[in-house]
Design a protein around this motif. Structure first.
Motif, PDB file in Angstrom:
ATOM      1  N   SER A  85       5.070  -6.409   1.243  1.00  0.00           N
ATOM      2  CA  SER A  85       4.229  -5.477   1.985  1.00  0.00           C
ATOM      3  C   SER A  85       4.981  -4.975   3.202  1.00  0.00           C
TER       4      SER A  85
ATOM      5  N   TYR B  68       1.156  -0.440   8.220  1.00  0.00           N
ATOM      6  CA  TYR B  68       0.506  -1.280   7.203  1.00  0.00           C
ATOM      7  C   TYR B  68      -0.994  -1.396   7.466  1.00  0.00           C
TER       8      TYR B  68
ATOM      9  N   ARG C 114      -4.193   0.057   5.376  1.00  0.00           N
ATOM     10  CA  ARG C 114      -5.234  -0.875   4.891  1.00  0.00           C
ATOM     11  C   ARG C 114      -6.626  -0.396   5.300  1.00  0.00           C
TER      12      ARG C 114
ATOM     13  N   VAL D 184       0.857  -1.184   0.000  1.00  0.00           N
ATOM     14  CA  VAL D 184       0.000   0.000   0.000  1.00  0.00           C
ATOM     15  C   VAL D 184       0.889   1.228   0.000  1.00  0.00           C
TER      16      VAL D 184
END
Length: 207
Positions: free
Chosen positions: A72, A199, A203, A3
């Motif tokens: 990630s 993270y 999200r 992301v």
């Protein structure tokens, strides 16, 4: 797929800087840790440097391979967490490990090499995984991959230089070696938690 946000790249660069700082700090402390048992001659440092170079080279390979599998910040953070945990035994068990090796191996060259492997191989392999994984998280446009890798290695090496200076000029004068190791371990764990937290925050924003 990682992301991305405006904070993504600065975070990865900051973590890569910190990993470089930690690697060189721990390597320098290796000389202090081994010295009471094996001395501080050139072959002691040769053993330490050899183990770190071999470990980092293997870490680069493993990190590069791992980065191809859905890279990630979460997995990136787990690498830092694992590195921090595997650094802990250096402070907890180093005397016992080195005493056993010292008693059984008379030649300090091979004794120091084995001791370096026992203490530093695993955490340094994991730390070595950070650089190629960082490149994967930063590269979006393959046309700029070389530039991104160059900037990343500049930042990481700058961290290594600062870690060398701070550890050798100041930390070893201010603190006990084990306390410095604990500090590096804690830093890596905290950085890992930071990456994982970021993270999940990203999200949730993009859900």
């Amino acid at each position: 797929m990682a992301v991305s946000s405006k904070f993504h790249n600065p975070l990865v660069y900051a973590l890569a800087f910190s990993s470089g700082f930690s690697i060189m700090g721990i390597e320098l402390l290796g000389g202090r840790i081994l010295a009471p048992y094996f001395g501080s001659s050139v072959h002691i440092w040769g053993s330490i440097i050899t183990v770190f170079m071999l470990s980092l080279s293997l870490g680069y390979l493993l990190g590069g391979k791992l980065s191809t599998r859905n890279a990630s910040l979460k997995r990136y953070g787990i690498i830092f967490l694992t590195a921090g945990i595997t650094v802990l035994p250096i402070a907890l068990w180093a005397p016992n490990i080195m005493e056993g090796i010292f008693i059984n191996i008379e030649d300090t060259r091979y004794g120091s090499l084995l001791a370096s492997m026992a203490l530093f191989f695993i955490p340094t392999v994991i730390l070595g995984m950070i650089s190629p994984y960082s490149v994967r998280l930063l590269v979006i446009d393959k046309e700029r991959s070389g530039q991104v890798a160059g900037v990343l290695y500049f930042v990481s090496t700058l961290g290594s230089a600062l870690g060398t200076i701070m550890t050798s000029f100041y930390f070893v004068l201010w603190f006990e070696v084990n306390n410095i190791i604990f500090a590096y371990s804690s830093l890596l764990v905290l950085l890992g938690l930071l990456a994982i937290t970021f993270y999940f925050q990203e999200r949730s924003r993009h859900a």
